[in-house]
Design an enzyme around this catalytic site. Structure first.
Site, PDB file in Angstrom:
ATOM      1  N   SER A  81      20.868 105.782 -54.741  1.00 57.78           N
ATOM      2  CA  SER A  81      21.519 106.518 -53.663  1.00 57.78           C
ATOM      3  C   SER A  81      22.609 107.418 -54.258  1.00 57.78           C
ATOM      4  O   SER A  81      22.307 108.267 -55.091  1.00 57.78           O
ATOM      5  CB  SER A  81      22.057 105.553 -52.613  1.00 57.78           C
ATOM      6  N   ASP A  87      11.741 107.244 -47.251  1.00 60.28           N
ATOM      7  CA  ASP A  87      13.204 107.370 -47.244  1.00 60.28           C
ATOM      8  C   ASP A  87      13.566 108.704 -46.599  1.00 60.28           C
ATOM      9  O   ASP A  87      13.418 109.756 -47.207  1.00 60.28           O
ATOM     10  CB  ASP A  87      13.725 107.309 -48.678  1.00 60.28           C
ATOM     11  N   HIS A 134      14.544 103.550 -48.223  1.00 59.86           N
ATOM     12  CA  HIS A 134      15.657 103.675 -49.160  1.00 59.86           C
ATOM     13  C   HIS A 134      15.761 102.440 -50.056  1.00 59.86           C
ATOM     14  O   HIS A 134      16.452 102.463 -51.061  1.00 59.86           O
ATOM     15  CB  HIS A 134      16.954 103.875 -48.360  1.00 59.86           C
TER      16      HIS A 134
END
Length: 714
Positions: free
Chosen positions: A572, A657, A689
């Site tokens: 991320s 995602d 994700h």
């Protein structure tokens, strides 16, 4: 100080369900070093509910089957005195969300999308709801005569419904933003339905938000903790962000609503009656716009407000509250609302970090809460005047579950970098605290494993401040040898590097593979005061990146670190960090791994769904060129520095995602290959994700370490 720690364990029994899933397991390991397969054999503690008499608790544990590539949730009964456990369910499908009802005589739980009930000893199982639609969660009233059922309803605000005669058409006509969220397209929204329960069946479910195109609980992570019954069962407090489309996409402004069951009316506890929000510029940060300015003397609770709880005497509602709209990582404060007067009091202002969970104490004059400080999430107490007292001080992360049987202590889950969640009882005793372990779900596994040592280290930053860095050493560490080291880059971007246990980004797994792990609490992370937390906003590539380099440079000075074989890994924002460091590390790193990271910030702005994120963190849209701060933020996009990339890179991404689209990884991978840099890409067509399926999780681990070993163990 801690007065005593008593650890009690139960013998592990091996119980197979009808589909071959295993309950508590006692595998014979081939060595004392953790592997991905061993990690995925561990049972994962879920929900816990204490019986009204305090003698037993019902809890869930999830197990994962590599062969069947799925999970299975099992219910257990815990004897609070002997600590013995009894497996209650062995069915083919999962049971979860178990709670005691009818004053502890029965246990209600979810099974097959409906609510079921059994006796407190696990016998006489019957289905008590027969809804046409699947129930995702439920919450009984204190007298067990009513129940809130969470079900989805159609939502066509952004994606319009196709013509009736085109029922097999897969196309979507999209008219607004927020047509996708996290990992799905938005064609439904969760709503709370109130139903009656006569002791045998649940009937007459009624949508308390009928006709409203909003979510309750809020997606993607909200559950029944976002709703609460009043002690007398006459009212429901619930969390909702009553926005849709573009307005939803740019705002974090959720509120607490009070629904009266008698007259079916709803009022907002956060905003004054007749409140109208100021107009905003949707392509710029809300930070300095009128919506976040003190435009009135009334506290309008402009940020996230969620997770209400009534006080035991029914006079107050408390909830978690953020101050500013558009800022998802603002400090969570504990707000206490007096129902008789509407007065709000923030009772954790002296705590310089955010509040996670909280619980009212029986006297309705004080509350327990957890919060992260200096990389550890401990338990605190506060009274209604805001006097905060720390109760635990451990190198661990606590999550509150409930009050204990006496109400003078709590049950909480506790984990660390060296152990997953287990259930503990914490009882304050004057100036000390008693801590008793109640479960030990994975004892047969951990009895055979050697964990690496975790050390706290404080590193000087380039501007003379102190940075907390966790260093995790390999099992059987020998200071006379040299080890490759990994810099761990945290996501969020404002999530703490606390004592978390992860089933993917597992520090002990990295250490078990022969790496020293360097995990900094760099600029932008909570638990070090607001100045440290907010230095990342609008400056993704400033001091926070220098903090990473300060940490790895400091640890690399140790004689046991092979400074010629350093790697950097992260997901991320951590993936963004890796992509940016790829063009700025000046030869430090010999291998890089970026998972679900942002490679091109301009691309990210128009691809993501929750627009408040890039608006706040990058200042606004990249075409707002008249704003110097925005121009500066986009000028530091990682893709602009590919010409300086030198280190081999692995790019990982899930194609479901929607927070950070997989095109970011594809772009980074293509750029590296075109530049002649060794690169590999791992794509998951069916993951979001996170990587949630067992075989994908093991593939992730194997690919991760094969890549690192290839470049860092020459």
């Amino acid at each position: 100080m801690i007065k005593s720690i008593v650890i009690a364990t139960a013998l592990a029994a091996t119980t197979a369900s009808a589909d071959g899933f295993i309950g508590k397991v006692s595998p014979k390991l081939s060595s004392d070093i953790m592997t991905p397969e061993v990690l995925w054999q561990m049972g994962r503690l879920g929900s816990v509910n204490l019986a009204p008499n305090g003698k037993t608790a019902v809890y869930s544990v999830s197990y994962y089957s590599k062969e069947q590539n799925k999970s299975h949730s099992v219910l257990y009964l815990l004897d609070m005195k002997s600590k013995a456990t009894q497996q209650l369910t062995t069915s083919e499908n999962s049971e979860r969300g178990a709670i005691y009802i009818n004053n502890g005589q029965n246990i209600a739980y979810l099974f097959g999308g409906q609510v079921w009930m059994m006796n407190a000893d696990g016998n006489n199982r019957v289905q008590i709801s027969h809804e046409k639609d699947e129930i995702s969660d439920f919450l009984f009233s204190p007298d067990s005569k009513r129940v809130i059922l969470i079900k989805t309803v159609p939502q066509n605000t952004s994606i319009q419904q196709n013509d009736a005669d085109l029922d097999k058409a897969s196309g979507m006509v999209i008219n607004d933003l927020m047509y996708k969220h996290w990992d799905h397209y938005v064609t439904t929204a969760p709503h709370p339905f109130v139903a009656t329960f006569n002791g045998n069946s649940i009937t007459d479910a009624e949508d308390i938000m009928k006709g409203e195109p909003y979510e309750c609980p809020m997606e993607p992570f909200g559950g029944v903790e976002q709703l609460a019954w009043s002690p007398d069962g006459s009212q429901i407090a619930y969390t909702c962000r009553k926005k849709a489309g573009l307005k939803y996409a740019i705002s974090t402004d959720s509120d607490i609503y009070l629904y009266n069951l008698a007259n079916k009316t709803t009022r907002n506890l956060c905003k004054p009656e007749g409140y109208v929000a100021p107009e905003v510029k949707v392509t710029e940060s809300l930070e300095r716009q009128a919506i976040n300015s003190p435009h009135s003397t009334v506290d309008c609770n402009m940020g996230y407000d969620q997770n209400p709880q009534f006080s035991p005497d029914g006079k107050y509602v408390a909830w978690s509250s953020m101050m500013r709209d558009g800022y998802e990582s603002d400090r969570s404060r504990l707000c206490v609302y007096k129902l008789a007067t509407g007065k709000k009091t923030y009772v954790t202002e002296s705590f310089e970090s955010g509040v996670n969970e909280f619980l009212w104490q029986p006297d309705s004059k004080s509350l327990y809460f957890t919060g992260c400080w200096h990389g550890k999430t401990n338990i605190y107490a506060t009274n209604l005047q805001g006097r905060v007292k720390q109760l635990t001080n451990e190198t661990a992360d606590y999550v509150l579950v409930s009050l204990n049987a006496t109400g003078k202590g709590v049950l909480a889950k506790r984990q660390s970098m060296s152990h997953p969640d287990e259930l503990f009882e914490i009882i304050p005793q004057g100036k000390s605290v008693s801590i008793q372990q109640l479960t030990d779900e994975n004892k047969p596994i951990f009895d055979q494993l050697t964990m690496g040592e975790v050390k706290e280290r404080w590193v000087k930053t380039i501007d003379g401040k102190e940075e907390l860095v966790w260093v995790i050493y390999p099992p059987h560490f020998d200071a006379n040898k040299k080890y490759p080291a990994l810099l761990f880059c945290e996501g969020g971007p404002q999530s703490p590097v606390s004592q978390f246990w992860s089933y993917r980004w597992n520090f002990q797994m990295m250490a078990a593979n022969g790496y020293i792990v360097v995990a900094p609490n760099r600029r932008g992370l909570p638990g070090f005061g607001m100045e440290w937390l907010e230095e990342i906003s609008g400056d993704y590539t400033g001091l926070c990146m220098q903090d990473y380099l300060s940490a790895i440079d400091d640890v690399a000075k140790e004689p046991y670190v092979d400074k010629e074989h350093l790697g950097a890994v992260g997901a991320s924002f951590g993936g963004f960090s890796v992509y940016w460091l790829a063009g700025h590390h000046k030869g430090r790193f010999k291998a890089l791994i970026a998972h679900d990271g942002i490679y091109n910030t301009q691309q990210q702005y128009v691809e993501t769904e929750e627009m408040w994120f890039p608006n706040w963190d990058l200042g606004g849209a990249p075409w707002e060129r008249q704003n110097r701060e925005i121009r500066k933020a986009y000028a530091e996009s990682p893709h602009l520095y590919v010409d300086k990339w030198t280190a081999p890179i692995l790019c990982i991404h899930g194609q479901r995602d929607f927070r950070i689209e997989y095109t970011q990884a594809e772009s980074a991978f293509a750029a590296a290959r075109l530049r002649g840099i060794p690169a590999q890409m791992l794509l998951f067509p069916d993951e979001n994700h996170w990587v949630l399926q067992p075989q994908n999780g093991i593939l992730w681990q194997r690919t991760f370490f094969r890549w690192l070993d290839r470049w860092l163990k020459k």
